[in-house]
Design an enzyme around this catalytic site. Structure first.
Site, short mmCIF file in Angstrom:
data_model
loop_
_atom_site.label_atom_id
_atom_site.label_comp_id
_atom_site.label_asym_id
_atom_site.label_seq_id
_atom_site.Cartn_x
_atom_site.Cartn_y
_atom_site.Cartn_z
N HIS A 58 -20.05 3.58 2.76
CA HIS A 58 -20.93 4.21 1.77
C HIS A 58 -22.30 3.63 2.10
O HIS A 58 -22.67 2.54 1.62
CB HIS A 58 -20.54 3.84 0.34
CG HIS A 58 -19.09 4.03 0.02
ND1 HIS A 58 -18.53 5.29 -0.11
CD2 HIS A 58 -18.08 3.16 -0.20
CE1 HIS A 58 -17.24 5.15 -0.40
NE2 HIS A 58 -16.94 3.88 -0.46
N HIS A 207 -11.92 11.58 -3.61
CA HIS A 207 -12.33 10.18 -3.75
C HIS A 207 -11.17 9.24 -3.98
O HIS A 207 -11.05 8.18 -3.36
CB HIS A 207 -13.34 10.03 -4.89
CG HIS A 207 -13.81 8.63 -5.09
ND1 HIS A 207 -13.11 7.71 -5.86
CD2 HIS A 207 -14.89 7.96 -4.62
CE1 HIS A 207 -13.75 6.55 -5.85
NE2 HIS A 207 -14.83 6.68 -5.10
N ARG A 210 -7.82 8.87 -9.07
CA ARG A 210 -8.54 8.82 -10.35
C ARG A 210 -9.48 10.01 -10.47
O ARG A 210 -9.68 10.56 -11.53
CB ARG A 210 -9.35 7.52 -10.43
CG ARG A 210 -8.51 6.28 -10.60
CD ARG A 210 -9.38 5.03 -10.58
NE ARG A 210 -9.61 4.51 -9.24
CZ ARG A 210 -10.80 4.24 -8.71
NH1 ARG A 210 -11.90 4.42 -9.40
NH2 ARG A 210 -10.90 3.78 -7.48
N HIS A 232 -9.39 6.86 -1.27
CA HIS A 232 -9.22 5.48 -1.74
C HIS A 232 -7.87 5.38 -2.44
O HIS A 232 -7.53 6.26 -3.25
CB HIS A 232 -10.28 5.12 -2.79
CG HIS A 232 -11.67 4.98 -2.29
ND1 HIS A 232 -12.70 5.78 -2.74
CD2 HIS A 232 -12.24 4.11 -1.43
CE1 HIS A 232 -13.83 5.41 -2.18
NE2 HIS A 232 -13.59 4.40 -1.37
N GLU A 235 -6.55 -0.02 -4.52
CA GLU A 235 -7.44 -1.13 -4.19
C GLU A 235 -7.36 -2.22 -5.25
O GLU A 235 -7.53 -3.41 -4.95
CB GLU A 235 -8.88 -0.60 -4.10
CG GLU A 235 -9.91 -1.65 -3.73
CD GLU A 235 -11.31 -1.06 -3.66
OE1 GLU A 235 -11.49 0.11 -4.06
OE2 GLU A 235 -12.21 -1.78 -3.19
N HIS A 269 -8.18 1.15 1.90
CA HIS A 269 -7.74 -0.09 1.25
C HIS A 269 -6.21 -0.21 1.25
O HIS A 269 -5.67 -1.06 1.93
CB HIS A 269 -8.29 -0.25 -0.18
CG HIS A 269 -9.77 -0.09 -0.28
ND1 HIS A 269 -10.63 -0.89 0.43
CD2 HIS A 269 -10.54 0.79 -0.97
CE1 HIS A 269 -11.88 -0.51 0.17
NE2 HIS A 269 -11.84 0.50 -0.67
N ASP A 320 -17.40 -0.21 4.44
CA ASP A 320 -17.36 0.13 3.03
C ASP A 320 -18.70 -0.09 2.30
O ASP A 320 -19.61 0.70 2.44
CB ASP A 320 -16.20 -0.62 2.37
CG ASP A 320 -15.86 -0.11 0.98
OD1 ASP A 320 -16.60 0.73 0.45
OD2 ASP A 320 -14.84 -0.54 0.41
#
Ligand code: NGQ
Ligand code: ZN
Length: 454
Positions: A58, A207, A210, A232, A235, A269, A320
């Site tokens: 990112h 993403h 969630r 992701h 994590e 992750h 990251d």
């Protein structure tokens, strides 16, 4: 354009070779000759290996490096860090984003990363309104890649919810939000801008579980039928618990059972795994996208890398949050976390006598290339001509040839070991410095000066 690079010694797919001439055309390797003699006038280096793909960045987060290391009122965690990060990104305009990405990508190149998968979710203006061009900020990352020479796989991120079960997004997430149509337009624009050139790729990135519902996953995956697909997963313990409450399954368990995870996928992750998930992820052919420095910085936990490699799992490394950028440094942290938790040494090499640095490097090259979905990560015909050359005149390199040079790079010198870096056949780093370093620094300083005074 045809160029050649002569390496006294190079690490090829089947091992070290002497007198290596790499010929490339328009950035892609067309011949690898060994046992050759250098020609007068051609670029020549002492020791080269293929560049390392950075499978998770990112870029904008680089500019907040050092700004979230002060103790807060309650127990600090990943979640309190995320609040700081959300407040920070509210101030970034498109020029800022490009300047920061350019700075981060230059440092990636200086440290041995020659391509990056940009997991890009900062789509909209500070008030959440779409830019006139929906893909404005996506294109700024492509411009940064162009300016620095780094290869890039752009992963537009689909983000629609604040947590499992389709919960409404929070105000702090307003710059990230798309529906399936606006998201498809961004993917389309990224493809059009990349135009099928060498060192350019486009995938999709829901993403996390969630931020995207199962129905949304189903809607967006067809936008990249061949992948790459990055997400992701697992994590944080809270994320695992919330996923269990939502579905009765853990994030990686859910993905393996419902999402069709295979070699097109990269699970970022994947820190918290049961033994069954470790074996299942390894068997899926997907890549575990490990970001050891960020995971340490955020207090995520330790990925069971030793067991995962034992099960035949594929991995790559990513920077990251970009709190610190370094290819060797990520590999070192990956091995060191295993040493600290398992109380052993040389845990991520596999055979007696094998160099741990080389095992980590070649593992991350292969897994990183798979995760970027591009032909790169090895010095071989058809691959992008990305070469990292070590500074063999460094005092610490005396007497260290071949595998010992890699181990000294990974475990001792890090960035300081790097002399020249070639990306797509062009020399973009000389004596450890990006060729446009001064101009890139000036622009970045100006951005930081303004951000720090606001
Ligand atoms: C991100 N970073 O998207 O930048 C995340 C934080 C989230 C890491 N997970 C936000 N390291 O996961 O909700
Ligand atoms: Zn991330």
């Amino acid at each position: 354009m045809i160029t050649t690079l002569f390496l006294d010694r190079a690490l090829l797919a089947d091992g070290w070779a002497d007198g290596v001439r790499i010929t490339s055309e328009d950035g892609v390797i067309t011949a690898v000759d060994t046992g050759a003699e250098p020609r007068t006038g051609e670029a020549r280096e002492a020791l080269g290996v293929a560049g390392v793909p950075n499978l998770h960045s990112h870029a904008f987060q680089r500019a907040m490096a050092g700004l979230a290391e002060r103790r807060g009122p309650a127990r600090d965690s990943f979640w309190t860090w995320r609040e700081v990060m959300y407040r920070f990104l509210e101030r970034l305009n498109p020029d800022d984003v490009e300047a920061i990405a350019t700075y981060a990508y230059a440092e990636m190149l200086e440290s041995g990363f020659t391509a990056v998968a940009e997991f890009h979710y900062l789509h909209h203006a500070p008030d959440g309104a779409a830019y006139d061009n929906l893909a404005e900020l996506a294109l700024r990352h492509l411009a940064a890649a162009e300016e620095t020479g780094i290869g890039v796989t752009l992963l537009p991120v689909f983000y629609a919810h604040s947590t499992f079960g389709g919960a409404a997004p929070t105000a702090g997430q307003r710059r990230f939000i798309n529906d399936a149509d606006s998201f498809a337009a961004i993917v389309e624009a990224a493809r059009a801008a990349n135009g099928g050139r060498s060192g350019r790729g486009v995938g999709v990135a829901p993403h996390s579980l969630r931020a995207a519902t199962p129905e949304e996953l189903e809607a967006i995956l067809p936008l990249a039928p061949e992948g790459p697909v990055h997400i992701h997963a697992a994590e944080q313990i809270k994320e695992v618990e919330d996923c269990l409450a939502w579905s009765g399954q853990r994030p990686v368990e859910w993905l393996l059972e419902h999402a069709g995870v295979d070699q097109r996928w990269c699970l970022i992750h994947a820190t918290h795994l049961t033994e069954a998930e470790t074996a299942g992820l390894a068997a899926s052919g997907a890549v575990a996208g490990l970001c050891p420095i960020t995971e340490a910085n955020l207090g995520d936990g330790i990925f069971p890398a030793s067991a995962y490699l034992e099960a035949g799992g594929r991995f790559g490394v990513g920077t990251d949050s970009n709190i610190a950028i370094g290819a060797a440094e990520e590999l070192r942290q990956l091995e060191y976390a295993q040493r600290l938790s398992l109380r052993g040494r040389n845990l991520l090499s596999r055979r007696e006598g094998e160099s741990t640095g080389r095992a980590l490097l070649q593992g991350a090259q292969a897994g990183g290339a798979q995760a970027l979905g591009q032909p790169l990560g090895a010095l071989a015909v058809g691959q992008r001509c990305d070469v990292v050359c070590l500074e063999m005149l460094h005092p610490d390199m005396v007497g260290r040839d071949g595998d010992l040079a890699i181990d000294t790079w990974v475990f001792a010198l890090g960035k300081a070991a790097i002399g020249s870096v070639y990306a797509g056949g062009q020399r973009v780093v000389e004596m450890g410095r990006h060729v446009a370093r001064s101009a890139i620094d000036i622009r970045y300083r100006n951005v930081l000066r303004r951000l720090m005074s606001e």
